[in-house]
Motif scaffolding. Structure first.
Motif, PDB file in Angstrom:
ATOM      1  N   SER A 245       0.672  -0.875   4.883  1.00 14.08           N
ATOM      2  CA  SER A 245       0.345  -1.230   3.499  1.00 14.08           C
ATOM      3  C   SER A 245       1.194  -0.434   2.510  1.00 14.08           C
ATOM      4  O   SER A 245       1.665  -0.971   1.501  1.00 14.08           O
ATOM      5  CB  SER A 245      -1.137  -0.993   3.226  1.00 14.08           C
ATOM      6  N   MET A 246       1.382   0.875   2.812  1.00 15.09           N
ATOM      7  CA  MET A 246       2.221   1.697   1.946  1.00 15.09           C
ATOM      8  C   MET A 246       3.663   1.186   1.938  1.00 15.09           C
ATOM      9  O   MET A 246       4.293   1.087   0.877  1.00 15.09           O
ATOM     10  CB  MET A 246       2.194   3.152   2.414  1.00 15.09           C
ATOM     11  N   ALA A 247       4.175   0.832   3.118  1.00 16.10           N
ATOM     12  CA  ALA A 247       5.549   0.317   3.187  1.00 16.10           C
ATOM     13  C   ALA A 247       5.676  -0.993   2.423  1.00 16.10           C
ATOM     14  O   ALA A 247       6.677  -1.229   1.721  1.00 16.10           O
ATOM     15  CB  ALA A 247       5.954   0.131   4.659  1.00 16.10           C
ATOM     16  N   ALA A 248       4.679  -1.847   2.552  1.00 14.69           N
ATOM     17  CA  ALA A 248       4.725  -3.109   1.832  1.00 14.69           C
ATOM     18  C   ALA A 248       4.674  -2.884   0.326  1.00 14.69           C
ATOM     19  O   ALA A 248       5.380  -3.556  -0.446  1.00 14.69           O
ATOM     20  CB  ALA A 248       3.573  -4.004   2.264  1.00 14.69           C
ATOM     21  N   ALA A 249       3.846  -1.962  -0.137  1.00 16.08           N
ATOM     22  CA  ALA A 249       3.747  -1.678  -1.559  1.00 16.08           C
ATOM     23  C   ALA A 249       5.050  -1.083  -2.101  1.00 16.08           C
ATOM     24  O   ALA A 249       5.503  -1.438  -3.202  1.00 16.08           O
ATOM     25  CB  ALA A 249       2.582  -0.730  -1.820  1.00 16.08           C
ATOM     26  N   ILE A 250       5.665  -0.190  -1.307  1.00 17.55           N
ATOM     27  CA  ILE A 250       6.932   0.391  -1.746  1.00 17.55           C
ATOM     28  C   ILE A 250       8.014  -0.680  -1.842  1.00 17.55           C
ATOM     29  O   ILE A 250       8.788  -0.729  -2.802  1.00 17.55           O
ATOM     30  CB  ILE A 250       7.355   1.516  -0.778  1.00 17.55           C
ATOM     31  N   TRP A 251       8.048  -1.573  -0.848  1.00 18.82           N
ATOM     32  CA  TRP A 251       9.045  -2.652  -0.868  1.00 18.82           C
ATOM     33  C   TRP A 251       8.811  -3.579  -2.066  1.00 18.82           C
ATOM     34  O   TRP A 251       9.754  -3.997  -2.735  1.00 18.82           O
ATOM     35  CB  TRP A 251       8.952  -3.445   0.434  1.00 18.82           C
ATOM     36  N   GLN A 252       7.550  -3.865  -2.345  1.00 19.63           N
ATOM     37  CA  GLN A 252       7.241  -4.734  -3.482  1.00 19.63           C
ATOM     38  C   GLN A 252       7.637  -4.073  -4.798  1.00 19.63           C
ATOM     39  O   GLN A 252       8.154  -4.734  -5.712  1.00 19.63           O
ATOM     40  CB  GLN A 252       5.755  -5.072  -3.481  1.00 19.63           C
ATOM     41  N   LEU A 253       7.414  -2.768  -4.899  1.00 17.81           N
ATOM     42  CA  LEU A 253       7.836  -2.057  -6.102  1.00 17.81           C
ATOM     43  C   LEU A 253       9.353  -2.073  -6.248  1.00 17.81           C
ATOM     44  O   LEU A 253       9.871  -2.220  -7.366  1.00 17.81           O
ATOM     45  CB  LEU A 253       7.331  -0.611  -6.054  1.00 17.81           C
ATOM     46  N   GLN A 254      10.064  -1.920  -5.149  1.00 19.18           N
ATOM     47  CA  GLN A 254      11.525  -1.974  -5.216  1.00 19.18           C
ATOM     48  C   GLN A 254      12.003  -3.340  -5.706  1.00 19.18           C
ATOM     49  O   GLN A 254      12.922  -3.432  -6.522  1.00 19.18           O
ATOM     50  CB  GLN A 254      12.116  -1.664  -3.839  1.00 19.18           C
ATOM     51  N   GLN A 255      11.387  -4.415  -5.204  1.00 20.39           N
ATOM     52  CA  GLN A 255      11.765  -5.749  -5.655  1.00 20.39           C
ATOM     53  C   GLN A 255      11.433  -5.945  -7.133  1.00 20.39           C
ATOM     54  O   GLN A 255      12.197  -6.575  -7.882  1.00 20.39           O
ATOM     55  CB  GLN A 255      11.056  -6.818  -4.812  1.00 20.39           C
TER      56      GLN A 255
ATOM     57  N   THR B 156      -2.570   1.599   7.481  1.00 22.71           N
ATOM     58  CA  THR B 156      -2.388   2.252   6.183  1.00 22.71           C
ATOM     59  C   THR B 156      -0.904   2.421   5.854  1.00 22.71           C
ATOM     60  O   THR B 156      -0.463   2.151   4.730  1.00 22.71           O
ATOM     61  CB  THR B 156      -3.082   3.618   6.175  1.00 22.71           C
ATOM     62  N   LEU B 157      -0.113   2.846   6.839  1.00 21.49           N
ATOM     63  CA  LEU B 157       1.317   3.024   6.598  1.00 21.49           C
ATOM     64  C   LEU B 157       2.023   1.687   6.352  1.00 21.49           C
ATOM     65  O   LEU B 157       2.949   1.609   5.541  1.00 21.49           O
ATOM     66  CB  LEU B 157       1.957   3.748   7.789  1.00 21.49           C
TER      67      LEU B 157
ATOM     68  N   GLN C  10       5.836   8.916  13.521  1.00 15.43           N
ATOM     69  CA  GLN C  10       4.841   9.877  14.008  1.00 15.43           C
ATOM     70  C   GLN C  10       3.419   9.404  13.750  1.00 15.43           C
ATOM     71  O   GLN C  10       2.492  10.206  13.754  1.00 15.43           O
ATOM     72  CB  GLN C  10       5.058  11.229  13.303  1.00 15.43           C
ATOM     73  N   VAL C  11       3.236   8.118  13.505  1.00 17.03           N
ATOM     74  CA  VAL C  11       1.949   7.632  13.098  1.00 17.03           C
ATOM     75  C   VAL C  11       0.945   7.672  14.242  1.00 17.03           C
ATOM     76  O   VAL C  11       1.288   7.454  15.408  1.00 17.03           O
ATOM     77  CB  VAL C  11       2.081   6.189  12.548  1.00 17.03           C
ATOM     78  N   LEU C  12      -0.275   7.987  13.901  1.00 25.39           N
ATOM     79  CA  LEU C  12      -1.364   7.942  14.879  1.00 25.39           C
ATOM     80  C   LEU C  12      -1.871   6.503  14.962  1.00 25.39           C
ATOM     81  O   LEU C  12      -1.700   5.704  14.032  1.00 25.39           O
ATOM     82  CB  LEU C  12      -2.477   8.882  14.436  1.00 25.39           C
ATOM     83  N   PRO C  13      -2.524   6.128  16.022  1.00 26.27           N
ATOM     84  CA  PRO C  13      -2.967   4.731  16.190  1.00 26.27           C
ATOM     85  C   PRO C  13      -3.848   4.239  15.044  1.00 26.27           C
ATOM     86  O   PRO C  13      -3.742   3.081  14.633  1.00 26.27           O
ATOM     87  CB  PRO C  13      -3.725   4.769  17.514  1.00 26.27           C
ATOM     88  N   GLY C  14      -4.674   5.034  14.494  1.00 19.29           N
ATOM     89  CA  GLY C  14      -5.575   4.568  13.441  1.00 19.29           C
ATOM     90  C   GLY C  14      -4.952   4.510  12.066  1.00 19.29           C
ATOM     91  O   GLY C  14      -5.602   4.080  11.106  1.00 19.29           O
TER      92      GLY C  14
ATOM     93  N   ARG D 123      -0.110  -9.321   7.329  1.00 18.46           N
ATOM     94  CA  ARG D 123      -1.535  -9.158   7.040  1.00 18.46           C
ATOM     95  C   ARG D 123      -2.345 -10.217   7.773  1.00 18.46           C
ATOM     96  O   ARG D 123      -1.859 -11.337   8.008  1.00 18.46           O
ATOM     97  CB  ARG D 123      -1.777  -9.275   5.534  1.00 18.46           C
ATOM     98  N   PRO D 124      -3.557  -9.890   8.147  1.00 19.49           N
ATOM     99  CA  PRO D 124      -4.390 -10.863   8.877  1.00 19.49           C
ATOM    100  C   PRO D 124      -4.632 -12.124   8.044  1.00 19.49           C
ATOM    101  O   PRO D 124      -4.911 -12.054   6.849  1.00 19.49           O
ATOM    102  CB  PRO D 124      -5.696 -10.102   9.122  1.00 19.49           C
ATOM    103  N   GLY D 125      -4.507 -13.281   8.663  1.00 19.05           N
ATOM    104  CA  GLY D 125      -4.786 -14.563   8.020  1.00 19.05           C
ATOM    105  C   GLY D 125      -3.626 -15.170   7.273  1.00 19.05           C
ATOM    106  O   GLY D 125      -3.741 -16.291   6.768  1.00 19.05           O
TER     107      GLY D 125
END
Length: 436
Positions: A254-264, A251-252, A243-247, A305-307
Motif C-alpha cells: 500500500s505504501m509503494a502504491a501510494a508513493i507511486w501515485q504521488l509521483q504520477q 502494508t508495504l 526485509q519485510v516480515l510476512p504480516g 488489491r483484492p477484487g
C-alpha cells in the motif's frame, strides 16, 4: 488558425471625412439650385402681381383692360383663346400656376377675379437659370470635387497622425513574447490617450513578467522539493520490501502504491504548470498496447488489491500519435481514480481508431459532469461517495486539451465511461512530451 487583422482605422477616418464633405457639398448644391429657382420664380410672380393690381385698379375706376407693361406678359380676356400648348398643359394640370409648353416655352399664370381674365407670362426669353444651368452645375460639381479632395487629404493627414502611434503600439504588443514583454512602452509616446494606454500596458507587462517569474520559481522549487522526498521514500520502501516480515507485506505494498501515485500526480501537475516555448520534434505513431502494458506493470501495487480485475481490449496494431509519457500520465490518473472512487470489481480499458475508453462500475456521476462537453470543465464537482476534491477530471482534461484531445464522460448500465478522442478542431499533438 491565426486571425488576420487589417489596418482599417486610417481608412475609416479618411472615408468619414470624405463622406461628410461629399454629403455637405451635395446638400449645399441642392439648396443653391433650389434657391436660384425660387428667386427667379419669385421675380416673375412679383411682376404678375404688380400687373394684376394695375389692371384691377383700372377696372375699379370704370376703365377698360390695359395693355401689360412687361413685354413677356399678355392679358387674356374672358373667352379669349389661349395658345394651344398652354391649353393642353392647363388641361393636364388645371390647378397649376406654372406650366411647361412646347419648344421650350414656360408659362406663369395669374387669374384676375372676378372678371375671369388671366395674366399669362411667357418667360422662356427671360429665364436666367435655365441657360446657365449646365455651367452652374459644373461649377458646383468642381467645387464639391475640390472640397472632397481637400477633405480626403485632411483625413489622410489626421488619420496618419492619430492612428500611426496606435498602430506602432499595436504592432509592438502583437510582436511581444511572454518571456520578453516590453516594459518601456511609455517612453516612445506622448502624453495623449495613446501614451496613457502605453503606460498602462507597460505596467501590466511588468506585473505579468513578475508573475511569470514567481510561477516559474515556484514550479522549479516545488518540482525539486516534492520529487526528492518521494524518491527517498521510494528507495526506502524498496529496501524494506527486501526485509519485510510476512504480516507486513500488504502494508508495504500500500505504501509503494501510494508513493507511486504521488509521483504520477507530481509529474502530471508539473506537466500542466510547464509552458512549452516551442514545438519539439514530432514523434511517430507508436503502438498503444505496449504502452498500456508498461503502465499496468508500473501500477501493479494498486491493481493487486483484492477484487480488482482489469480487462484490456486493445489491438496489437493500434497506434496513437502522441508520446508514451502522455499515455502514462493520462491513463495512470484515470486508473487511479477508477480504483479509488469506483465500486471495485472489473475495470475495462478499450481503444479503437477513434477513441480510448476506460470504464468501471460506479454510481452515476453528478448531472453537471454528464452534460455535453462538461466533464472537467468546472472544478469541485464530485459524487456523494467521493472523498476527493473534484479535481481529477479537470487535471486530465487540461492536459488532454493541451495535446489536442477531448474528454467525454458518460454513464450507462451502472458503468461510468471516460473517453479520450481527437478534437474536432485540431489533430492530436505530435510534439515530444518531456518531463524534467
Amino acid at each position: 488558425m491565426t486571425r488576420r487583422y487589417r489596418a482599417r482605422l486610417q481608412r475609416r477616418l479618411m472615408l468619414a471625412f470624405t463622406g461628410y464633405t461629399l454629403l455637405v457639398s451635395t446638400v449645399f448644391a441642392l439648396f443653391a439650385m433650389a434657391c436660384v429657382y425660387v428667386v427667379e420664380d419669385h421675380f416673375f410672380d412679383t411682376a404678375l402681381q404688380q400687373e394684376a393690381r394695375r389692371q384691377q385698379a383700372s377696372r375699379a375706376t370704370g376703365g377698360d383692360w390695359l395693355a401689360p407693361q412687361q413685354s413677356f406678359i399678355r392679358l387674356y380676356r374672358p373667352g379669349e383663346a389661349w395658345p394651344e400648348d398652354l391649353s393642353e398643359a392647363r388641361q393636364r394640370e388645371p390647378r397649376a400656376h406654372e406650366l411647361e409648353g412646347r419648344e421650350g416655352r414656360h408659362y406663369h399664370l395669374k387669374p384676375l377675379a372676378p372678371e375671369g381674365a388671366w395674366l399669362v407670362a411667357e418667360v422662356s426669353s427671360e429665364l436666367v437659370v435655365r441657360p446657365m444651368r449646365r455651367e452652374l452645375l459644373l461649377w458646383l460639381g468642381l467645387w464639391s470635387a475640390g472640397l472632397t479632395l481637400l477633405a480626403l487629404a485632411l483625413g489622410w493627414w489626421l488619420a496618419r497622425r492619430t492612428s500611426a502611434p496606435l498602430r506602432r503600439l499595436a504592432l509592438t504588443v502583437a510582436q511581444s513574447e511572454p518571456r520578453r514583454l516590453p516594459t518601456d512602452l511609455a517612453q516612445h509616446y506622448g502624453d495623449d490617450e495613446v501614451g496613457l494606454l502605453a503606460a498602462h500596458l507597460a505596467g501590466l507587462n511588468q506585473r505579468t513578467q513578475d508573475f511569470i517569474a514567481r510561477e516559474q520559481a515556484f514550479t522549479r522549487d516545488a518540482s525539486h522539493e516534492l520529487r526528492t522526498p518521494l524518491a527517498v521514500l521510494g528507495l526506502a520502501c524498496e529496501e524494506l520490501q527486501r526485509q519485510v516480515l510476512p504480516g507486513q507485506r500488504a502494508t508495504l505494498d500500500s505504501m509503494a502504491a501510494a508513493i507511486w501515485q504521488l509521483q504520477q500526480t507530481v509529474d502530471l501537475l508539473m506537466a500542466l504548470a510547464r509552458e512549452e516555448e516551442a514545438p519539439a520534434l514530432a514523434v511517430p505513431e507508436l503502438p498503444l498496447l505496449p504502452q498500456v502494458e508498461q503502465l499496468v506493470l508500473a501500477m501493479a501495487p494498486l491493481l493487486d488489491r483484492p477484487g480488482i480485475e482489469l480487462e484490456i481490449e486493445v489491438a496489437a496494431t493500434l497506434t496513437r500519435p502522441w508520446p508514451p509519457a502522455l499515455t502514462r500520465l493520462l491513463l495512470s490518473n484515470l486508473l487511479s481514480n477508477a480504483i479509488s472512487h469506483g465500486r471495485g470489481g472489473r475495470i475495462r480499458l478499450t481503444a479503437d481508431a477513434q477513441q480510448l475508453r476506460l470504464g468501471n462500475a460506479s454510481a452515476p456521476p453528478p448531472a453537471a459532469l454528464l452534460e455535453a462537453d462538461a466533464a472537467g470543465r468546472q472544478t469541485g464537482i464530485r459524487g456523494e461517495a467521493s472523498s476527493g476534491l473534484g479535481l481529477g477530471l479537470s487535471i486530465v482534461r487540461r492536459l488532454a486539451e493541451r495535446h489536442g484531445l477531448q474528454l467525454r464522460l458518460s454513464h450507462a448500465g451502472g458503468w461510468t465511461w471516460v473517453a479520450l478522442q481527437a478534437s474536432s478542431s485540431s489533430l492530436p499533438s505530435r510534439d515530444a512530451f518531456t518531463l524534467s
